[in-house]
Design a protein around this motif. Sequence first.
Motif, mmCIF file in Angstrom:
data_model
loop_
_atom_site.group_PDB
_atom_site.id
_atom_site.type_symbol
_atom_site.label_atom_id
_atom_site.label_comp_id
_atom_site.label_asym_id
_atom_site.label_seq_id
_atom_site.Cartn_x
_atom_site.Cartn_y
_atom_site.Cartn_z
ATOM 1 N N LEU A 117 50.658 31.924 35.144
ATOM 2 C CA LEU A 117 49.458 31.910 34.315
ATOM 3 C C LEU A 117 48.515 30.780 34.715
ATOM 4 O O LEU A 117 47.295 30.970 34.752
ATOM 5 C CB LEU A 117 49.843 31.769 32.835
ATOM 6 N N VAL A 118 49.082 29.613 34.999
ATOM 7 C CA VAL A 118 48.259 28.479 35.419
ATOM 8 C C VAL A 118 47.509 28.829 36.705
ATOM 9 O O VAL A 118 46.294 28.591 36.828
ATOM 10 C CB VAL A 118 49.127 27.218 35.627
ATOM 11 N N ILE A 119 48.226 29.406 37.684
ATOM 12 C CA ILE A 119 47.602 29.797 38.951
ATOM 13 C C ILE A 119 46.550 30.883 38.717
ATOM 14 O O ILE A 119 45.446 30.839 39.267
ATOM 15 C CB ILE A 119 48.670 30.286 39.951
ATOM 16 N N HIS A 120 46.888 31.850 37.888
ATOM 17 C CA HIS A 120 46.010 32.981 37.602
ATOM 18 C C HIS A 120 44.722 32.513 36.917
ATOM 19 O O HIS A 120 43.615 32.932 37.294
ATOM 20 C CB HIS A 120 46.754 33.982 36.717
ATOM 21 N N PHE A 121 44.855 31.651 35.932
ATOM 22 C CA PHE A 121 43.679 31.110 35.247
ATOM 23 C C PHE A 121 42.822 30.287 36.210
ATOM 24 O O PHE A 121 41.588 30.351 36.160
ATOM 25 C CB PHE A 121 44.109 30.246 34.052
ATOM 26 N N ARG A 122 43.483 29.517 37.057
ATOM 27 C CA ARG A 122 42.734 28.678 38.005
ATOM 28 C C ARG A 122 41.940 29.531 38.982
ATOM 29 O O ARG A 122 40.765 29.243 39.271
ATOM 30 C CB ARG A 122 43.708 27.783 38.781
ATOM 31 N N ASP A 123 42.561 30.581 39.517
ATOM 32 C CA ASP A 123 41.933 31.376 40.575
ATOM 33 C C ASP A 123 40.860 32.327 40.060
ATOM 34 O O ASP A 123 39.933 32.669 40.818
ATOM 35 C CB ASP A 123 43.002 32.185 41.326
ATOM 36 N N LEU A 146 35.714 38.324 44.484
ATOM 37 C CA LEU A 146 36.702 37.244 44.441
ATOM 38 C C LEU A 146 38.113 37.806 44.369
ATOM 39 O O LEU A 146 39.016 37.342 45.073
ATOM 40 C CB LEU A 146 36.434 36.341 43.236
ATOM 41 N N VAL A 147 38.307 38.817 43.527
ATOM 42 C CA VAL A 147 39.630 39.448 43.400
ATOM 43 C C VAL A 147 40.060 40.049 44.727
ATOM 44 O O VAL A 147 41.214 39.902 45.147
ATOM 45 C CB VAL A 147 39.610 40.528 42.295
ATOM 46 N N TYR A 160 52.783 37.477 43.244
ATOM 47 C CA TYR A 160 52.323 38.252 42.085
ATOM 48 C C TYR A 160 53.368 39.292 41.689
ATOM 49 O O TYR A 160 53.713 39.422 40.508
ATOM 50 C CB TYR A 160 50.996 38.934 42.424
ATOM 51 N N VAL A 161 53.875 40.024 42.669
ATOM 52 C CA VAL A 161 54.867 41.064 42.385
ATOM 53 C C VAL A 161 56.158 40.455 41.838
ATOM 54 O O VAL A 161 56.744 40.969 40.870
ATOM 55 C CB VAL A 161 55.160 41.890 43.659
#
Length: 219
Positions: A117-123, A146-147, A160-161
């Motif tokens: 979640l931290v990585i996901h929110f950051r990116d 970006l995605v 991710y997987v």
Amino acid sequence: MTQTTLTRKIWMALTGLFLCFFLVIHLLGNLQLLLPAAESQLQFNAYSHLLSGNILIKIISWVLYASIIAHVVYAIIITAANTRAQKQKYHYDRRGTVSKWYSRNMGLLGTIIFIFLVIHFRDFWYVYKFGQLPLDARGNKDLYTLVMEVYSQTWYVGVYVICMVALCYHLLHGFFSAARTLGVYHPKYVRWIKVLGWIYSVGICAGFAIIPVYVHFLK
């Protein structure tokens, strides 16, 4: 079970169920990434703009952030309490040998998900809110591009997987645990609760995992 412990478990169940509901909405929005490129870009960016500009959505977002924080805090408190209790249990307590492995490792699974979640929110979230993204043809921030760039990275797709597998097992345990805490895990309905739990957990996590894989290899 003490009243304090029960209250914590109830809050864990309620915040967890809210997050489960959010995952459904989030997945439905992200499935737009599977559309043909031109259509996908405009629709996904419009969807992202709607989420960032609607006051009702903002209120739900605040509830979401509060739920994530509360869920993590209560998880840490309950895990710490269980660890202390396990140190005092009798030597003939064999619950660990009959419980599912993912039930015994919720702390590890939760930690993996939290880091994700931290990585996901950051990116994505941070860049969308505070970064300098170009605009698409309709004047919306181009989160789609970006995605696509992030999902072009093989290591990111692999991580991710793996995180979606961890989330699947986390959801399985959480779904059944919440049902017990809220008193709906009745013997008369337990079979259907298990079926629903498996369908939801596997369906949600497979849906999320398919998106970066599809983008990476086929788009």
